[in-house]
Structure formats: structure tokens, C-alpha cells
Motif scaffolding. Structure first.
Motif, PDB file in Angstrom:
ATOM      1  N   PRO A  55       0.025 -18.906  49.800  1.00 48.22           N
ATOM      2  CA  PRO A  55      -0.952 -19.926  49.406  1.00 48.22           C
ATOM      3  C   PRO A  55      -0.309 -21.041  48.592  1.00 48.22           C
ATOM      4  N   VAL A  56      -0.899 -22.208  48.693  1.00 51.38           N
ATOM      5  CA  VAL A  56      -0.441 -23.362  47.938  1.00 51.38           C
ATOM      6  C   VAL A  56      -0.537 -23.055  46.443  1.00 51.38           C
ATOM      7  N   PRO A  57       0.532 -23.273  45.674  1.00 51.95           N
ATOM      8  CA  PRO A  57       0.495 -22.948  44.239  1.00 51.95           C
ATOM      9  C   PRO A  57      -0.677 -23.587  43.502  1.00 51.95           C
ATOM     10  N   GLU A  58      -1.041 -24.797  43.874  1.00 49.95           N
ATOM     11  CA  GLU A  58      -2.167 -25.470  43.228  1.00 49.95           C
ATOM     12  C   GLU A  58      -3.457 -24.666  43.421  1.00 49.95           C
ATOM     13  N   ALA A  59      -3.624 -24.095  44.617  1.00 55.04           N
ATOM     14  CA  ALA A  59      -4.820 -23.298  44.892  1.00 55.04           C
ATOM     15  C   ALA A  59      -4.830 -22.023  44.057  1.00 55.04           C
ATOM     16  N   VAL A  60      -3.661 -21.409  43.885  1.00 54.96           N
ATOM     17  CA  VAL A  60      -3.571 -20.210  43.054  1.00 54.96           C
ATOM     18  C   VAL A  60      -3.924 -20.541  41.610  1.00 54.96           C
ATOM     19  N   ARG A  61      -3.444 -21.662  41.114  1.00 54.17           N
ATOM     20  CA  ARG A  61      -3.759 -22.071  39.737  1.00 54.17           C
ATOM     21  C   ARG A  61      -5.260 -22.299  39.575  1.00 54.17           C
ATOM     22  N   ARG A  62      -5.866 -22.918  40.581  1.00 57.69           N
ATOM     23  CA  ARG A  62      -7.314 -23.139  40.518  1.00 57.69           C
ATOM     24  C   ARG A  62      -8.064 -21.808  40.543  1.00 57.69           C
ATOM     25  N   ALA A  63      -7.608 -20.880  41.384  1.00 60.73           N
ATOM     26  CA  ALA A  63      -8.228 -19.556  41.441  1.00 60.73           C
ATOM     27  C   ALA A  63      -8.107 -18.850  40.095  1.00 60.73           C
ATOM     28  N   ASP A  64      -6.944 -18.937  39.470  1.00 62.21           N
ATOM     29  CA  ASP A  64      -6.741 -18.299  38.169  1.00 62.21           C
ATOM     30  C   ASP A  64      -7.641 -18.935  37.105  1.00 62.21           C
ATOM     31  N   ALA A  65      -7.831 -20.245  37.194  1.00 65.04           N
ATOM     32  CA  ALA A  65      -8.703 -20.926  36.228  1.00 65.04           C
ATOM     33  C   ALA A  65     -10.146 -20.459  36.390  1.00 65.04           C
ATOM     34  N   ILE A  66     -10.593 -20.268  37.619  1.00 63.68           N
ATOM     35  CA  ILE A  66     -11.948 -19.779  37.860  1.00 63.68           C
ATOM     36  C   ILE A  66     -12.104 -18.362  37.320  1.00 63.68           C
ATOM     37  N   MET A  67     -11.098 -17.516  37.576  1.00 69.14           N
ATOM     38  CA  MET A  67     -11.143 -16.152  37.050  1.00 69.14           C
ATOM     39  C   MET A  67     -11.237 -16.147  35.531  1.00 69.14           C
ATOM     40  N   GLU A  68     -10.453 -16.995  34.889  1.00 69.53           N
ATOM     41  CA  GLU A  68     -10.477 -17.084  33.432  1.00 69.53           C
ATOM     42  C   GLU A  68     -11.851 -17.523  32.944  1.00 69.53           C
ATOM     43  N   MET A  69     -12.447 -18.492  33.632  1.00 72.68           N
ATOM     44  CA  MET A  69     -13.749 -19.015  33.248  1.00 72.68           C
ATOM     45  C   MET A  69     -14.826 -17.937  33.308  1.00 72.68           C
ATOM     46  N   LEU A  70     -14.718 -17.045  34.302  1.00 71.16           N
ATOM     47  CA  LEU A  70     -15.745 -16.035  34.526  1.00 71.16           C
ATOM     48  C   LEU A  70     -15.387 -14.666  33.935  1.00 71.16           C
ATOM     49  N   GLY A  71     -14.235 -14.576  33.292  1.00 68.25           N
ATOM     50  CA  GLY A  71     -13.829 -13.302  32.710  1.00 68.25           C
ATOM     51  C   GLY A  71     -13.346 -12.291  33.729  1.00 68.25           C
ATOM     52  N   LEU A  72     -12.887 -12.769  34.883  1.00 64.72           N
ATOM     53  CA  LEU A  72     -12.421 -11.879  35.944  1.00 64.72           C
ATOM     54  C   LEU A  72     -10.905 -11.725  35.970  1.00 64.72           C
ATOM     55  N   GLY A  73     -10.208 -12.334  35.024  1.00 63.46           N
ATOM     56  CA  GLY A  73      -8.752 -12.253  35.002  1.00 63.46           C
ATOM     57  C   GLY A  73      -8.215 -10.830  35.066  1.00 63.46           C
ATOM     58  N   PRO A  74      -8.755  -9.889  34.273  1.00 63.51           N
ATOM     59  CA  PRO A  74      -8.247  -8.512  34.329  1.00 63.51           C
ATOM     60  C   PRO A  74      -8.504  -7.818  35.664  1.00 63.51           C
ATOM     61  N   LYS A  75      -9.388  -8.388  36.489  1.00 63.29           N
ATOM     62  CA  LYS A  75      -9.718  -7.774  37.783  1.00 63.29           C
ATOM     63  C   LYS A  75      -9.014  -8.487  38.936  1.00 63.29           C
ATOM     64  N   ALA A  76      -8.011  -9.319  38.655  1.00 64.19           N
ATOM     65  CA  ALA A  76      -7.414 -10.192  39.666  1.00 64.19           C
ATOM     66  C   ALA A  76      -6.882  -9.443  40.874  1.00 64.19           C
ATOM     67  N   GLU A  77      -6.311  -8.276  40.675  1.00 63.94           N
ATOM     68  CA  GLU A  77      -5.669  -7.544  41.771  1.00 63.94           C
ATOM     69  C   GLU A  77      -6.541  -6.428  42.338  1.00 63.94           C
ATOM     70  N   ILE A  78      -7.794  -6.378  41.940  1.00 60.86           N
ATOM     71  CA  ILE A  78      -8.721  -5.378  42.476  1.00 60.86           C
ATOM     72  C   ILE A  78      -9.353  -5.908  43.752  1.00 60.86           C
ATOM     73  N   LEU A  79      -9.489  -5.056  44.767  1.00 58.28           N
ATOM     74  CA  LEU A  79     -10.161  -5.471  45.995  1.00 58.28           C
ATOM     75  C   LEU A  79     -11.609  -5.839  45.683  1.00 58.28           C
ATOM     76  N   SER A  80     -12.083  -6.898  46.313  1.00 60.18           N
ATOM     77  CA  SER A  80     -13.453  -7.360  46.075  1.00 60.18           C
ATOM     78  C   SER A  80     -14.465  -6.246  46.317  1.00 60.18           C
ATOM     79  N   ALA A  81     -14.220  -5.416  47.344  1.00 66.07           N
ATOM     80  CA  ALA A  81     -15.148  -4.342  47.681  1.00 66.07           C
ATOM     81  C   ALA A  81     -15.216  -3.274  46.604  1.00 66.07           C
ATOM     82  N   ASN A  82     -14.210  -3.189  45.756  1.00 62.63           N
ATOM     83  CA  ASN A  82     -14.151  -2.141  44.731  1.00 62.63           C
ATOM     84  C   ASN A  82     -14.656  -2.601  43.365  1.00 62.63           C
ATOM     85  N   LEU A  83     -15.116  -3.821  43.252  1.00 64.91           N
ATOM     86  CA  LEU A  83     -15.652  -4.321  41.989  1.00 64.91           C
ATOM     87  C   LEU A  83     -17.020  -3.707  41.705  1.00 64.91           C
TER      88      LEU A  83
END
Length: 255
Positions: free
Chosen positions: A116-144
């Protein structure tokens, strides 16, 4: 920002939305409430391009968007998180958000790119940080957990870089503690971004806690509109939806 004028829609012989006119100022946080069958989700479907109204206009940034596809409405700057989260179950949280960002910014041909484009990864990380999902970054969506799946669904909507965000029952199916955690995230998101946020919600304690304005639907028509304090004391709303408990209790303090 968003203005609905004389919106009506019928399905067969049932008029689901009846001459609804509502103005949503830029940067506002507005609740849409009402009994089951009041037409709340239909209203969201109409303004987001999923269903075309029979009559009326939906003005977004001054342009009538009636007749545009839901995809084009998203491109104009309106995104939606659904009552049932729509996720990428086989992707991790970071992968799902990155794919959404790439899809929005670069086109669907690169959604499955291995690098993936690094800019897109940075944006994804910023969204995770905003929503408090950073610690769940490597968890499969189905397992949340259910609550984190709903947060991820909001994150996928944020990846579309919206000016207006529609949230259809963001706390549905949650226990009390998870519900308040979710709505706290929504309120923090609204304050941090200045987006125009519309949300459908059945928990009146939540509605009265965070909404700036409330619009009450009944049988597809606007029954009442006003501040939380005005709606709490509106006799028509009490009779149709709230019951006497909310009239008699003290207004919950601001978040």
C-alpha cells in the motif's frame, strides 16, 4: 451544508417519508429519533443516495444531489456507517482502513495492492488513533468485539474524508459500558474534526447528552424539532415516544 426540502417517498401504498424539510448547519451534531417504523433509516437512505425520493430535494453544498448514485454522494463528501457494520472480515484493522483509503484516493484498481501507498497507511493509522483502535491494528476485523467492529465501520466511513457523516444507530446491540464508550468516541470525533454529524439513536440518555439539535419523526413526518431541553418537554413527543420519565427527570449534563 446539508438541507432537505419537502422529501417524500412511498413504497407501494405506504408513505415512508412525508414532506420532510430539515436544515443541518455545517459542523452541527444532530439526532434523528422516533418510534420504530418512523422512517429514520429510510430518511438516511434518501439523503445518501441509496433510495431515490418521489418528491423533494437534497441540497449538499448548495447542489441538488437527488438522482446521484450512493458512490457519487460519497465522492461529494457524505459518508455513512450502518447499523450492521460492513467490514472486510479477512483483513486486519490496519489493512481494512488502508484499503478504504487507497480505494477512495487512488481508485479500486489498487485496493488489493500488496504494498500500500505509505500515505494511505499513515492516514489509516491516524484514523485508528482517532478512534482508539491503534492497539487492535493487527487483529482481523472478524475477530473484533461488536463495539470495535462498529468503530471500525465508522473508521471506514472516515477514510472517505467526509464533510457529513451519517451514523445509523452507532450503539445498537451494545451493553451500557460499551455504549457510553462508543458515544464518547463519536462526540470526541465530532469535536476534533468539525464535521457535520447526523445520528439515529434509540437511547434517549445518549441523545440528550450529546445532541445539539433533535428532529423527531413519526410515521415518516417531522413531529417536532428543537434542543434536547425543548424536545424533552414537548408534550407531543412525550405522548408519541418518550413517555413521562424523560419529562420528569433532570436533563443530563453536557459532555
Amino acid at each position: 451544508m446539508l438541507r432537505v426540502e419537502h422529501l417524500s417517498k412511498s413504497f407501494g401504498g405506504v408513505r415512508a417519508t412525508k414532506d420532510v424539510s430539515i436544515d443541518f448547519p455545517a459542523g452541527s451534531l444532530t439526532a434523528i429519533i422516533g418510534p420504530n417504523g418512523a422512517g429514520k433509516t429510510t430518511f438516511f437512505n434518501l439523503i445518501s443516495g441509496h433510495v431515490r425520493p418521489d418528491e423533494g430535494r437534497v441540497l449538499f453544498d448548495g447542489a441538488d444531489i437527488v438522482g446521484l448514485s450512493s458512490l457519487e454522494v460519497v465522492r461529494r463528501g457524505m459518508a455513512r456507517a450502518f447499523q450492521v457494520a460492513a467490514l472486510f472480515p479477512s483483513l486486519t484493522v490496519r489493512e481494512a482502513l488502508t484499503a478504504a483509503v487507497v480505494s477512495h484516493r487512488r481508485g479500486s484498481a489498487r485496493v488489493l495492492s500488496r504494498f500500500p501507498v505509505p500515505e494511505a497507511v499513515r492516514r489509516a493509522d491516524a484514523i485508528m488513533e482517532m478512534l482508539g483502535l491503534g492497539p487492535k491494528a493487527e487483529i482481523l476485523s472478524a475477530n473484533l468485539s461488536h463495539g470495535d467492529q462498529k468503530l471500525l465501520d465508522i473508521g471506514l466511513a472516515l477514510a472517505m474524508e467526509p464533510k457529513v457523516l451519517l451514523l445509523d444507530e452507532p450503539t445498537a446491540g451494545m451493553g451500557p459500558e460499551e455504549r457510553w464508550r462508543m458515544i464518547g468516541k463519536v462526540h470526541d470525533l465530532w469535536r476534533a474534526t468539525g464535521m457535520t454529524v447526523l445520528f439515529i439513536e434509540h437511547d434517549m440518555d445518549i441523545v440528550f447528552r450529546i445532541a445539539q439539535a433533535i428532529h423527531v419523526l413519526k410515521y415518516g413526518a417531522v413531529l417536532a424539532r428543537g434542543t434536547p431541553d425543548e424536545i424533552r418537554r414537548n408534550q407531543d413527543v412525550i405522548d408519541a415516544y418518550l413517555g413521562t420519565d424523560h419529562r420528569l427527570s433532570e436533563t443530563v449534563g453536557e459532555a
